[in-house]
Write an enzyme that holds these catalytic residues in place. Structure first.
Site, PDB file in Angstrom:
ATOM      1  N   CYS A   1      -7.752 -10.878   0.783  1.00 44.31           N
ATOM      2  CA  CYS A   1      -7.868 -10.465   2.187  1.00 44.31           C
ATOM      3  C   CYS A   1      -8.014 -11.680   3.101  1.00 44.31           C
ATOM      4  CB  CYS A   1      -9.062  -9.535   2.367  1.00 44.31           C
ATOM      5  SG  CYS A   1      -9.246  -9.064   4.099  1.00 44.31           S
TER       6      CYS A   1
ATOM      7  N   ARG B   1      -1.688   7.128   9.583  1.00 44.57           N
ATOM      8  CA  ARG B   1      -1.605   6.600   8.210  1.00 44.57           C
ATOM      9  C   ARG B   1      -1.823   7.689   7.176  1.00 44.57           C
ATOM     10  NH1 ARG B   1      -4.303   0.729   8.179  1.00 44.57           N
ATOM     11  NH2 ARG B   1      -3.123  -0.219   9.879  1.00 44.57           N
TER      12      ARG B   1
ATOM     13  N   LYS C   1      -6.133   7.275  11.954  1.00 49.27           N
ATOM     14  CA  LYS C   1      -6.463   7.785  10.613  1.00 49.27           C
ATOM     15  C   LYS C   1      -6.931   9.231  10.667  1.00 49.27           C
ATOM     16  CE  LYS C   1      -7.746   3.222   8.891  1.00 49.27           C
ATOM     17  NZ  LYS C   1      -8.828   2.408   8.313  1.00 49.27           N
TER      18      LYS C   1
ATOM     19  N   LYS D   1      -3.941   1.448  14.802  1.00 50.14           N
ATOM     20  CA  LYS D   1      -3.929   2.354  13.646  1.00 50.14           C
ATOM     21  C   LYS D   1      -4.585   3.694  13.996  1.00 50.14           C
ATOM     22  CE  LYS D   1      -6.292  -0.641  11.107  1.00 50.14           C
ATOM     23  NZ  LYS D   1      -7.231  -1.334  10.180  1.00 50.14           N
TER      24      LYS D   1
ATOM     25  N   CYS E   1     -16.413  -8.541   5.498  1.00 48.81           N
ATOM     26  CA  CYS E   1     -16.404  -8.857   6.928  1.00 48.81           C
ATOM     27  C   CYS E   1     -16.758  -7.579   7.692  1.00 48.81           C
ATOM     28  CB  CYS E   1     -15.037  -9.420   7.353  1.00 48.81           C
ATOM     29  SG  CYS E   1     -13.816  -8.156   7.778  1.00 48.81           S
TER      30      CYS E   1
ATOM     31  N   CYS F   1     -14.074  -1.847   5.812  1.00 48.21           N
ATOM     32  CA  CYS F   1     -13.097  -1.128   4.980  1.00 48.21           C
ATOM     33  C   CYS F   1     -13.727  -0.240   3.907  1.00 48.21           C
ATOM     34  CB  CYS F   1     -12.126  -2.120   4.351  1.00 48.21           C
ATOM     35  SG  CYS F   1     -11.145  -3.005   5.573  1.00 48.21           S
TER      36      CYS F   1
ATOM     37  N   ARG G   1       0.851  -1.195   0.000  1.00 41.61           N
ATOM     38  CA  ARG G   1       0.000   0.000   0.000  1.00 41.61           C
ATOM     39  C   ARG G   1       0.885   1.242   0.000  1.00 41.61           C
ATOM     40  NH1 ARG G   1      -4.022   0.035   4.903  1.00 41.61           N
ATOM     41  NH2 ARG G   1      -5.080  -1.605   3.727  1.00 41.61           N
TER      42      ARG G   1
ATOM     43  N   CYS H   1     -15.163  -3.362  -0.595  1.00 40.81           N
ATOM     44  CA  CYS H   1     -13.780  -3.593  -0.177  1.00 40.81           C
ATOM     45  C   CYS H   1     -13.189  -4.712  -1.024  1.00 40.81           C
ATOM     46  CB  CYS H   1     -13.735  -3.967   1.298  1.00 40.81           C
ATOM     47  SG  CYS H   1     -14.359  -5.624   1.598  1.00 40.81           S
TER      48      CYS H   1
HETATM   49 FE1  SRM Z   1      -9.142  -2.002   5.977  1.00 37.56          FE
HETATM   50  C1  SRM Z   1      -7.763  -4.583   7.667  1.00 37.56           C
HETATM   51  C2  SRM Z   1      -8.234  -3.336   3.056  1.00 37.56           C
HETATM   52  C3  SRM Z   1      -9.842   0.929   4.475  1.00 37.56           C
HETATM   53  C4  SRM Z   1     -10.928  -1.054   8.736  1.00 37.56           C
HETATM   54  N1  SRM Z   1      -8.112  -3.650   5.468  1.00 37.56           N
HETATM   55  C5  SRM Z   1      -7.587  -4.575   6.314  1.00 37.56           C
HETATM   56  C6  SRM Z   1      -6.708  -5.579   5.563  1.00 37.56           C
HETATM   57  C7  SRM Z   1      -5.306  -5.082   5.569  1.00 37.56           C
HETATM   58  C8  SRM Z   1      -6.829  -7.048   6.032  1.00 37.56           C
HETATM   59  C9  SRM Z   1      -5.859  -7.551   7.073  1.00 37.56           C
HETATM   60  O1  SRM Z   1      -5.672  -6.905   8.118  1.00 37.56           O
HETATM   61  O2  SRM Z   1      -5.320  -8.623   6.839  1.00 37.56           O
HETATM   62  C10 SRM Z   1      -7.362  -5.459   4.149  1.00 37.56           C
HETATM   63  C11 SRM Z   1      -6.473  -5.824   2.969  1.00 37.56           C
HETATM   64  C12 SRM Z   1      -7.292  -6.451   1.883  1.00 37.56           C
HETATM   65  C13 SRM Z   1      -6.566  -6.618   0.605  1.00 37.56           C
HETATM   66  O3  SRM Z   1      -6.403  -7.782   0.170  1.00 37.56           O
HETATM   67  O4  SRM Z   1      -6.164  -5.634   0.000  1.00 37.56           O
HETATM   68  C14 SRM Z   1      -7.915  -4.054   4.199  1.00 37.56           C
HETATM   69  N2  SRM Z   1      -8.950  -1.305   4.134  1.00 37.56           N
HETATM   70  C15 SRM Z   1      -8.647  -2.039   3.035  1.00 37.56           C
HETATM   71  C16 SRM Z   1      -8.870  -1.247   1.762  1.00 37.56           C
HETATM   72  C17 SRM Z   1      -7.887  -1.592   0.654  1.00 37.56           C
HETATM   73  C18 SRM Z   1     -10.317  -1.458   1.300  1.00 37.56           C
HETATM   74  C19 SRM Z   1     -10.631  -1.006  -0.095  1.00 37.56           C
HETATM   75  O5  SRM Z   1     -11.279  -1.798  -0.762  1.00 37.56           O
HETATM   76  O6  SRM Z   1     -10.277   0.095  -0.503  1.00 37.56           O
HETATM   77  C20 SRM Z   1      -8.754   0.181   2.324  1.00 37.56           C
HETATM   78  C21 SRM Z   1      -7.342   0.686   2.323  1.00 37.56           C
HETATM   79  C22 SRM Z   1      -7.278   2.068   2.855  1.00 37.56           C
HETATM   80  C23 SRM Z   1      -5.926   2.699   2.753  1.00 37.56           C
HETATM   81  O7  SRM Z   1      -5.540   3.075   1.649  1.00 37.56           O
HETATM   82  O8  SRM Z   1      -5.285   2.869   3.773  1.00 37.56           O
HETATM   83  C24 SRM Z   1      -9.216  -0.042   3.757  1.00 37.56           C
HETATM   84  N3  SRM Z   1     -10.119  -0.308   6.550  1.00 37.56           N
HETATM   85  C25 SRM Z   1     -10.406   0.742   5.732  1.00 37.56           C
HETATM   86  C26 SRM Z   1     -11.399   1.572   6.330  1.00 37.56           C
HETATM   87  C27 SRM Z   1     -12.043   2.806   5.696  1.00 37.56           C
HETATM   88  C28 SRM Z   1     -11.391   4.091   6.101  1.00 37.56           C
HETATM   89  O9  SRM Z   1     -10.413   4.091   6.844  1.00 37.56           O
HETATM   90  O10 SRM Z   1     -11.884   5.105   5.653  1.00 37.56           O
HETATM   91  C29 SRM Z   1     -11.728   0.994   7.548  1.00 37.56           C
HETATM   92  C30 SRM Z   1     -12.829   1.475   8.517  1.00 37.56           C
HETATM   93  C31 SRM Z   1     -12.440   2.678   9.301  1.00 37.56           C
HETATM   94  C32 SRM Z   1     -11.701   2.286  10.541  1.00 37.56           C
HETATM   95  O11 SRM Z   1     -10.485   2.142  10.469  1.00 37.56           O
HETATM   96  O12 SRM Z   1     -12.349   2.083  11.566  1.00 37.56           O
HETATM   97  C33 SRM Z   1     -10.912  -0.180   7.674  1.00 37.56           C
HETATM   98  N4  SRM Z   1      -9.278  -2.669   7.897  1.00 37.56           N
HETATM   99  C34 SRM Z   1     -10.119  -2.172   8.853  1.00 37.56           C
HETATM  100  C35 SRM Z   1     -10.045  -3.008  10.022  1.00 37.56           C
HETATM  101  C36 SRM Z   1     -10.838  -2.807  11.337  1.00 37.56           C
HETATM  102  C37 SRM Z   1     -10.197  -1.813  12.230  1.00 37.56           C
HETATM  103  C38 SRM Z   1     -10.854  -1.737  13.576  1.00 37.56           C
HETATM  104  O13 SRM Z   1     -10.669  -0.738  14.254  1.00 37.56           O
HETATM  105  O14 SRM Z   1     -11.522  -2.683  13.984  1.00 37.56           O
HETATM  106  C39 SRM Z   1      -9.117  -4.032   9.729  1.00 37.56           C
HETATM  107  C40 SRM Z   1      -8.667  -5.179  10.656  1.00 37.56           C
HETATM  108  C41 SRM Z   1      -7.786  -4.721  11.757  1.00 37.56           C
HETATM  109  O15 SRM Z   1      -7.248  -3.612  11.773  1.00 37.56           O
HETATM  110  O16 SRM Z   1      -7.630  -5.515  12.681  1.00 37.56           O
HETATM  111  C42 SRM Z   1      -8.673  -3.790   8.375  1.00 37.56           C
HETATM  112 FE1  SF4 Z   2     -10.949  -7.614   4.248  1.00 40.11          FE
HETATM  113 FE2  SF4 Z   2     -12.971  -7.223   5.899  1.00 40.11          FE
HETATM  114 FE3  SF4 Z   2     -11.529  -5.149   5.065  1.00 40.11          FE
HETATM  115 FE4  SF4 Z   2     -13.128  -6.348   3.377  1.00 40.11          FE
HETATM  116  S1  SF4 Z   2     -13.769  -5.285   5.247  1.00 40.11           S
HETATM  117  S2  SF4 Z   2     -10.970  -5.797   2.972  1.00 40.11           S
HETATM  118  S3  SF4 Z   2     -13.040  -8.455   4.024  1.00 40.11           S
HETATM  119  S4  SF4 Z   2     -10.792  -6.790   6.337  1.00 40.11           S
END
Ligand code: SRM
Ligand code: SF4
Length: 584
Positions: free
Chosen positions: A437, A146, A212, A210, A476, A480, A77, A431
């Site tokens: 993922c 980030r 943001k 994290k 899930c 995201c 990323r 997502c």
């Molecule tokens: Fe996310 C984890 C993809 C935005 C909340 N996110 C992941 C991971 C890295 C899975 C992992 O931990 O193994 C995913 C990778 C999937 C892949 O194969 O690429 C992933 N997140 C993404 C992206 C690529 C989704 C997309 O389709 O665009 C976004 C990348 C953003 C970036 O450029 O940095 C992405 N993730 C978000 C957002 C939206 C936002 O920030 O505006 C959220 C919700 C907001 C938040 O953070 O609360 C988000 N991602 C999570 C979470 C849950 C965090 C939590 O507090 O519970 C995880 C899991 C974790 O952190 O444990 C996670």
């Molecule tokens: Fe993976 Fe869940 Fe984030 Fe979708 S919402 S990219 S399934 S961690």
């Protein structure tokens, strides 16, 4: 910290502390060619370098049967504050996608790109190529501040320029100082005893989780400010100049099914600060979270839970105490949407900008379909302005000279860049989910396009084909694609099954409620179809779908506490509606 407290720290805290400022054994691990993976601890550390170890889940079962190692590869990323890249950078990023990754560039929900499918032996080459584009991946993931988002187009107005400048300033100001990234990936000079170089703001163990940050310019909430830990909302004077910023804290989406102590939460608007103070406020908010955040349980570690535990007033008082002054209360502001404006727009200065819809952010060439990768490459070859990534996974070709507009339109037509753009689809996000993922419970990016086609048919049948309704899907509950602030939210529960959430606000300021639990496609369509019919029949002038389903009694409004628990009371049997089916 006392030994007893140390025992309670989560495992990641020990990994960070022992890592020598994020080095761990990454350099050695990269040399081991008997495996495509890295060690488990390094797998945690590599996130701070902008990478995730993944495996192709489509191939898991077969490889297990054949007793082969999983098909490991890395997701990378980038960190692109405000989502701005030059055409020259675009061309290099495109080359990398074709040479080292899976032939696609993935625009994310946070204004940057991801690569998927980079194998271990290509990691260093890829990172060198990224460095060659004058970009990096530092702090794109991990327990740090980030990528900082900003209202998409700095050319739109002076306030948009100020938002971009602030995003850049915060991104630079809160960047980790460790030399580990350069040292490991670019074979940079080793810092002898890297241990001593220090992280003046983060310390040895960085943040509990994290963090943001985003910057918004009303009336557009395109960056979805209420979903982020920290946000700045531009407050303008009568001449349209930035008078200062309202500061928001404590937003977040992630939760876990069946664990009501985890929940999405919309951010609180905490205070107003003058422009000169914004960076210091950002640092103070982050360092209070550094010190107050829960380091024993990662599921309770985000700022939203810190604020729930301490209360907003105590949190604000601590920020003000650290900065040695008090701040004014927030000023009035108004958002009216959280999406993108597609097509050509002109800024205050008359410059032209083209926002292109990219389905779920995936920039690739599809046989017999749109050829987004090649089309955007062709644009990059002649474009003299910039590209801007949006927080809705789209791309803006920004700052176009008027004489180039016709050429760009011709490329758009030739490569089918605007081929699929119904009103629901334009407001859809999914997502990544499967196959990369590791946390996905259900499909998302690969499935939402099909569901949207079916729902668009139902909407058209009710005369709603041109109505803007937001729909977002995740594989899930981590959220995201920010599904809990979409008017229709679908959250993966298991293969082919989703929870359906309804009732969020079109401007992203209100969370939805669970409406249907654990439903398959047919049940989702059967649940939404009558709601579309009721909306077409019974809506008031200008009433949004998310507002209508609440007024009509299909779901309850999210309470004043601005967060919800996934289930209230006992779970209904799978596939049954949680809301009432008859309008009140
Ligand atoms: Fe996310 C984890 C993809 C935005 C909340 N996110 C992941 C991971 C890295 C899975 C992992 O931990 O193994 C995913 C990778 C999937 C892949 O194969 O690429 C992933 N997140 C993404 C992206 C690529 C989704 C997309 O389709 O665009 C976004 C990348 C953003 C970036 O450029 O940095 C992405 N993730 C978000 C957002 C939206 C936002 O920030 O505006 C959220 C919700 C907001 C938040 O953070 O609360 C988000 N991602 C999570 C979470 C849950 C965090 C939590 O507090 O519970 C995880 C899991 C974790 O952190 O444990 C996670
Ligand atoms: Fe993976 Fe869940 Fe984030 Fe979708 S919402 S990219 S399934 S961690």
């Amino acid at each position: 910290m006392a030994d007893q407290d140390r025992d309670q720290l989560s495992r990641n805290e020990h990994i960070k502390e022992a890592s020598g400022f994020l080095r761990g054994t990454l350099a050695e691990g990269l040399l081991k060619d008997v495996t495509g993976a890295i060690s488990e601890d390094d797998g945690q550390l590599v996130k701070f370098h902008g990478m995730y170890l993944q495996d192709d889940r489509d191939l898991r079962a077969e490889r297990t049967r054949k007793k082969l190692e999983k098909a490991y590869s890395f997701m990378i990323r980038l960190r692109i504050p405000g989502g701005v890249v030059t055409p020259q950078q675009w061309l290099i990023l495109d080359d990398i996608a074709r040479t080292y990754a899976n032939g696609s560039l993935r625009a994310t929900t946070r204004q940057t790109f991801q690569y998927h499918g980079v194998i271990k032996s290509n990691l260093k080459r890829t990172m060198r190529a990224i460095d060659g584009a004058l970009l990096d991946t530092i702090a794109a993931c991990g327990d740090v501040n980030r990528n900082v988002l900003a209202a998409t187009n700095p050319h739109q107005s002076g306030a948009h320029r100020a938002a971009y400048e602030l995003a850049k300033e915060i991104s630079d100001g809160l960047l980790p100082k460790t030399g580990a990234w350069r040292e490991i990936w670019l074979d940079g000079e080793k810092v002898v005893g890297g241990e001593d170089e220090g992280e003046p703001v983060y310390g040895r163990t960085y943040l509990p989780r994290k963090f943001k940050t985003v910057v918004a310019v009303p009336p557009s909430n395109e960056v979805d400010i209420f979903a982020h830990d920290l946000g700045f909302i531009a407050i303008l004077d009568e001449a349209g100049a930035v008078q200062g910023w309202n500061v928001t804290v404590g937003g977040g989406m992630g939760m876990t099914h069946g664990e009501p102590e985890t929940f999405p939460r919309t951010a609180d608007v905490m205070l107003f600060c003058e422009p000169d103070w914004a960076l210091r406020v950002a640092e103070a908010v982050m360092t209070v979270q550094r010190d107050w955040g829960d380091r024993t349980n990662r599921k309770a570690a985000r700022l939203k839970y810190t604020i729930e535990r301490h209360g907003l007033a105590a949190f604000r008082a601590e920020v003000e105490r650290r900065l040695g002054r008090s701040f004014a209360d927030p000023k009035p502001f108004r958002f009216d949407n959280n999406g993108d404006r597609y097509g050509w727009t002109a800024g205050e200065d008359g410059r032209q900008h083209l926002t292109l819809f990219i389905e779920n952010g995936r920039i690739q060439d599809i046989d017999g379909g749109p050829r987004l990768l090649s089309g955007l490459r062709r644009i990059a070859e002649l474009h003299a302005g910039e590209f801007r990534l949006t927080a809705n996974q789209n791309v803006m070709v920004a700052n176009v000279a008027p004489e180039r507009r016709a050429e760009i339109d011709a490329i758009v037509a030739e490569f089918g860049l605007t081929a699929r753009t119904g009103a629901l689809r334009r407001n859809a996000m999914a997502c990544v989910a499967l196959p990369t993922c590791g946390l996905a419970l259900a499909e998302s990016e690969r499935y939402l396009p099909r569901l949207v086609t079916i729902l668009e048919e139902r909407l058209a049948a009710h005369g709603l084909a041109d109505d803007e309704i937001t729909i977002r899907m995740t594989g899930c509950p981590n959220g995201c694609a920010r599904p809990y602030i979409a008017e229709i939210g679908l959250v993966g529960k298991g293969p082919g099954r989703y929870n359906l959430y309804l009732g969020a606000a079109f401007d992203g300021s209100r969370l939805s409620k669970l409406y249907l639990d654990d439903a398959e496609e047919s049940a989702i369509v059967a649940a939404l179809d009558p709601l579309f019919g009721a909306y077409a029949e019974g809506r008031r002038a200008g009433e949004r779908f998310g507002d209508f389903v609440i007024r009509a009694g299909f779901v309850a409004r999210t309470d004043a506490g601005r967060h919800f628990h996934e289930t209230v009371g006992p779970l209904k049997p799978a596939g049954t509606a949680v809301g009432t089916l008859e309008p009140a």
